[in-house]
Design a protein around this motif. Structure first.
Motif, PDB file in Angstrom:
ATOM      1  N   GLY A 189       9.397  -0.596  14.008  1.00 60.61           N
ATOM      2  CA  GLY A 189       9.408  -2.112  14.044  1.00 60.61           C
ATOM      3  C   GLY A 189       8.313  -3.245  13.515  1.00 60.61           C
ATOM      4  N   GLY A 190       7.409  -2.807  13.143  1.00 60.07           N
ATOM      5  CA  GLY A 190       6.478  -3.364  11.982  1.00 60.07           C
ATOM      6  C   GLY A 190       7.000  -3.164  10.669  1.00 60.07           C
ATOM      7  N   LEU A 191       5.899  -3.131   9.540  1.00 56.78           N
ATOM      8  CA  LEU A 191       5.629  -3.505   8.449  1.00 56.78           C
ATOM      9  C   LEU A 191       5.077  -2.229   8.253  1.00 56.78           C
ATOM     10  CD1 LEU A 191       6.827  -3.241   5.416  1.00 56.78           C
ATOM     11  CD2 LEU A 191       5.424  -5.151   5.042  1.00 56.78           C
ATOM     12  N   GLY A 192       4.644  -1.194   8.065  1.00 58.24           N
ATOM     13  CA  GLY A 192       4.053  -0.050   6.872  1.00 58.24           C
ATOM     14  C   GLY A 192       3.579   0.163   5.738  1.00 58.24           C
ATOM     15  N   PHE A 193       2.540   0.450   5.210  1.00 55.02           N
ATOM     16  CA  PHE A 193       1.824  -0.461   3.550  1.00 55.02           C
ATOM     17  C   PHE A 193       1.160   1.323   3.585  1.00 55.02           C
ATOM     18  CE2 PHE A 193       1.837  -5.277   3.747  1.00 55.02           C
ATOM     19  CZ  PHE A 193       2.519  -4.936   2.682  1.00 55.02           C
ATOM     20  N   ILE A 194       1.256   1.519   1.590  1.00 54.13           N
ATOM     21  CA  ILE A 194       0.802   2.997   1.272  1.00 54.13           C
ATOM     22  C   ILE A 194      -0.291   1.750   0.685  1.00 54.13           C
ATOM     23  CG2 ILE A 194       0.754   4.212  -0.825  1.00 54.13           C
ATOM     24  CD1 ILE A 194       2.519   5.184   1.712  1.00 54.13           C
ATOM     25  N   ALA A 195      -1.558   2.218   0.645  1.00 52.02           N
ATOM     26  CA  ALA A 195      -2.625   1.798  -0.503  1.00 52.02           C
ATOM     27  C   ALA A 195      -2.604   2.374  -1.370  1.00 52.02           C
ATOM     28  CB  ALA A 195      -3.937   1.794   1.134  1.00 52.02           C
ATOM     29  N   ALA A 196      -2.790   1.551  -2.601  1.00 55.12           N
ATOM     30  CA  ALA A 196      -2.891   2.580  -3.974  1.00 55.12           C
ATOM     31  C   ALA A 196      -4.624   2.442  -4.408  1.00 55.12           C
ATOM     32  CB  ALA A 196      -2.260   0.827  -4.199  1.00 55.12           C
ATOM     33  N   GLY A 197      -5.361   1.969  -4.032  1.00 56.24           N
ATOM     34  CA  GLY A 197      -6.428   1.772  -4.619  1.00 56.24           C
ATOM     35  C   GLY A 197      -7.192   2.909  -3.888  1.00 56.24           C
ATOM     36  N   TYR A 198      -7.578   3.941  -5.014  1.00 49.46           N
ATOM     37  CA  TYR A 198      -8.601   4.922  -5.466  1.00 49.46           C
ATOM     38  C   TYR A 198      -7.797   5.925  -6.204  1.00 49.46           C
ATOM     39  CZ  TYR A 198     -12.065   2.218  -3.156  1.00 49.46           C
ATOM     40  OH  TYR A 198     -12.297   1.195  -2.822  1.00 49.46           O
ATOM     41  N   LEU A 199      -6.181   5.647  -5.984  1.00 49.81           N
ATOM     42  CA  LEU A 199      -4.778   6.432  -6.637  1.00 49.81           C
ATOM     43  C   LEU A 199      -5.122   6.370  -7.522  1.00 49.81           C
ATOM     44  CD1 LEU A 199      -2.487   6.229  -3.790  1.00 49.81           C
ATOM     45  CD2 LEU A 199      -4.898   7.980  -3.449  1.00 49.81           C
ATOM     46  N   THR A 200      -4.043   7.524  -8.215  1.00 52.55           N
ATOM     47  CA  THR A 200      -3.877   7.526 -10.179  1.00 52.55           C
ATOM     48  C   THR A 200      -2.329   6.874 -10.011  1.00 52.55           C
ATOM     49  OG1 THR A 200      -2.808   9.468  -9.324  1.00 52.55           O
ATOM     50  CG2 THR A 200      -4.932   9.450 -10.438  1.00 52.55           C
ATOM     51  N   ALA A 201      -1.766   6.518 -10.906  1.00 51.91           N
ATOM     52  CA  ALA A 201      -0.463   6.156 -10.835  1.00 51.91           C
ATOM     53  C   ALA A 201       0.706   7.248 -10.021  1.00 51.91           C
ATOM     54  CB  ALA A 201      -0.658   5.670 -11.904  1.00 51.91           C
ATOM     55  N   ASP A 202       0.609   7.954 -10.750  1.00 51.21           N
ATOM     56  CA  ASP A 202       1.891   9.317 -10.473  1.00 51.21           C
ATOM     57  C   ASP A 202       1.277   9.317  -9.056  1.00 51.21           C
ATOM     58  OD1 ASP A 202       2.616   9.447 -12.743  1.00 51.21           O
ATOM     59  OD2 ASP A 202       1.054  11.450 -13.480  1.00 51.21           O
ATOM     60  N   ALA A 203      -0.153   9.363  -8.255  1.00 53.80           N
ATOM     61  CA  ALA A 203      -0.567   9.659  -7.015  1.00 53.80           C
ATOM     62  C   ALA A 203       0.381   8.897  -6.106  1.00 53.80           C
ATOM     63  CB  ALA A 203      -1.646  10.247  -6.255  1.00 53.80           C
ATOM     64  N   LEU A 204       0.096   7.556  -6.812  1.00 48.41           N
ATOM     65  CA  LEU A 204       0.612   7.053  -6.007  1.00 48.41           C
ATOM     66  C   LEU A 204       2.422   6.503  -5.650  1.00 48.41           C
ATOM     67  CD1 LEU A 204       0.844   3.420  -4.468  1.00 48.41           C
ATOM     68  CD2 LEU A 204       0.808   2.777  -6.734  1.00 48.41           C
ATOM     69  N   ALA A 205       2.810   7.013  -7.190  1.00 45.21           N
ATOM     70  CA  ALA A 205       3.867   7.149  -6.861  1.00 45.21           C
ATOM     71  C   ALA A 205       4.786   8.160  -5.955  1.00 45.21           C
ATOM     72  CB  ALA A 205       4.777   7.147  -8.364  1.00 45.21           C
ATOM     73  N   ASP A 206       3.604   9.423  -5.610  1.00 46.53           N
ATOM     74  CA  ASP A 206       4.224  10.145  -5.128  1.00 46.53           C
ATOM     75  C   ASP A 206       4.463  10.345  -3.419  1.00 46.53           C
ATOM     76  OD1 ASP A 206       4.328  11.933  -7.234  1.00 46.53           O
ATOM     77  OD2 ASP A 206       2.558  12.789  -6.446  1.00 46.53           O
ATOM     78  N   ARG A 207       2.979   9.122  -3.417  1.00 52.15           N
ATOM     79  CA  ARG A 207       2.757   8.319  -1.933  1.00 52.15           C
ATOM     80  C   ARG A 207       4.570   7.890  -1.672  1.00 52.15           C
ATOM     81  NH1 ARG A 207      -3.306   8.790   0.417  1.00 52.15           N
ATOM     82  NH2 ARG A 207      -3.816  10.146  -0.992  1.00 52.15           N
ATOM     83  N   ILE A 208       4.430   7.064  -2.436  1.00 52.53           N
ATOM     84  CA  ILE A 208       5.764   6.145  -2.061  1.00 52.53           C
ATOM     85  C   ILE A 208       6.684   6.833  -1.619  1.00 52.53           C
ATOM     86  CG2 ILE A 208       6.938   3.909  -2.638  1.00 52.53           C
ATOM     87  CD1 ILE A 208       4.838   3.671  -4.709  1.00 52.53           C
ATOM     88  N   SER A 209       7.070   8.263  -2.806  1.00 49.61           N
ATOM     89  CA  SER A 209       8.679   8.811  -2.314  1.00 49.61           C
ATOM     90  C   SER A 209       8.552   9.824  -1.524  1.00 49.61           C
ATOM     91  CB  SER A 209       8.588   9.531  -3.774  1.00 49.61           C
ATOM     92  OG  SER A 209       8.879   9.166  -4.996  1.00 49.61           O
ATOM     93  N   ALA A 210       6.930  10.005  -1.461  1.00 51.84           N
ATOM     94  CA  ALA A 210       7.178  10.322   0.506  1.00 51.84           C
ATOM     95  C   ALA A 210       7.106   9.509   1.579  1.00 51.84           C
ATOM     96  CB  ALA A 210       5.307  10.839   0.580  1.00 51.84           C
ATOM     97  N   ALA A 211       6.830   8.337   1.514  1.00 53.59           N
ATOM     98  CA  ALA A 211       7.580   7.432   3.176  1.00 53.59           C
ATOM     99  C   ALA A 211       8.912   7.061   2.599  1.00 53.59           C
ATOM    100  CB  ALA A 211       6.700   6.485   2.402  1.00 53.59           C
TER     101      ALA A 211
END
Length: 338
Positions: free
Chosen positions: A35-57
């Motif tokens: 019921g809250g809002l969760g965040f993916i932290a993009a810091g220190y990730l590659t752009a591809d890794a960020l995309a993977d984490r967003i997709s995983a979430a």
């Protein structure tokens, strides 16, 4: 409001982005599912890794998700200052049997990460360390993304709103991890969160979330009663089942060995709050400005410290309320907070 409205959260809790390990797709999804809002932290990730984490979430929740980006910032370091610090850290290199890292400047793949969030369209994108350009903010908003600026002073709040953000995360001085200050060389503001929140609310006309040292139900209720649309908590979730906090970080947070947090630039060249350990005690006075150069310089030592099960030479980020955090699932922690 261009997209998701923070005032629409079922529970007024934002699981703060915590770069470098604690933030996982599981943590972000669990925060949103509760019921809250969760965040993916993009810091220190590659752009591809960020995309993977967003997709995983995305695969773990159908609820709104946030992504936090490090805004580009000039380094406040000098080559001489960084070289002198490297010499001062020679003993750490010997102690852990690793070479120091190569100090370098980069913008954390800013442009590539903007493309990722523009393509994958998380409901919310927040920024820390500064602001995007007005054109970049406009582009995100046109994609239906709600933009949130992290600010630590009323002046920063006005700048962020003038730049075009939809909402603010107001970070008080008790926050764990890096301060979101726009000027990396400015002394961190010490105005208590309640005063800062009141001044920002009086100065701007956008939704405001409050952050910094909030770990209890009373903390959450207090900032909401004062006018915040939500409380943003990071430290409160460091021991959550879904968090990626290292075993060393988890153990240190629960150890009687550590008695206080301090704001230090010893690990990264930028002000951040964590547990006061040997590295801070021995090197804080020598530490220069210089983010991200110092981050890269100390990285091998910090990783070796963690690998050795030693909390004394790595950053154990934590807010001032760390003694009151709890273990368990994100759902249970948010339940106890609200």
């Amino acid at each position: 409001m261009s997209g998701f409205d923070l005032r629409g959260l079922a529970r007024p809790v934002i699981v703060a982005p915590m770069a470098g390990g604690p933030s996982t797709p599981e943590l972000a999804a669990a925060g949103s599912n509760a019921g809250g809002l969760g965040f993916i932290a993009a810091g220190y990730l590659t752009a591809d890794a960020l995309a993977d984490r967003i997709s995983a979430a995305r695969g773990l929740t159908s609820e709104p998700l946030g992504v936090n980006l490090f805004a580009p910032q000039p380094s406040a370091g000098t080559p001489d200052g960084i070289e002198a610090y490297a010499r001062a850290l020679a003993g750490e290199s010997d102690r852990y049997g690793v070479a120091l890292g190569e100090p370098r400047y980069d913008d954390d793949s800013w442009s590539a990460k903007l493309e990722v969030v523009g393509d994958l369209r998380p409901e919310v994108v927040s920024f820390t360390f500064g602001l995007p350009t007005a054109e970049e903010i406009s582009r995100l908003r046109a994609a239906g993304i709600t933009t949130v600026g992290t600010v630590t002073t009323p002046d920063e709040a006005r700048l962020a709103v003038d730049r075009g953000v939809d909402a603010l995360a107001v970070q008080g001085p008790a926050a764990g991890g890096h301060r979101g200050t726009f000027d990396p060389a400015a002394p961190p503001a010490t105005q208590p969160l309640d005063q800062l929140l009141a001044e920002v609310l009086a100065a701007v006309d956008v939704p405001v979330a409050a952050a910094g040292g909030l770990v209890t139900a009373a903390d959450v209720a207090g900032v909401v009663a004062a006018g915040a649309v939500a409380a943003q908590l990071g430290t409160a979730f460091l021991l959550a089942d879904e968090a990626g906090s290292s075993p060393v970080h988890r153990a240190a947070l629960q150890s009687a060995e550590f008695t206080e947090t301090v704001v230090t630039r010893a690990f990264s060249g930028r002000y951040a709050r964590g547990l006061r350990n040997r590295f801070v005690i021995e090197h804080e006075e020598q530490a220069p400005f210089g983010y991200p150069e110092i981050h890269y310089l100390t990285s091998p030592v910090r990783k070796a410290s963690v690998a050795a099960g030693d909390p004394q030479a790595t950053n154990v980020w934590a807010g001032t309320g760390w003694r009151n955090i709890r273990t368990g699932s994100v759902k249970d922690i948010i339940g106890a907070l609200t």
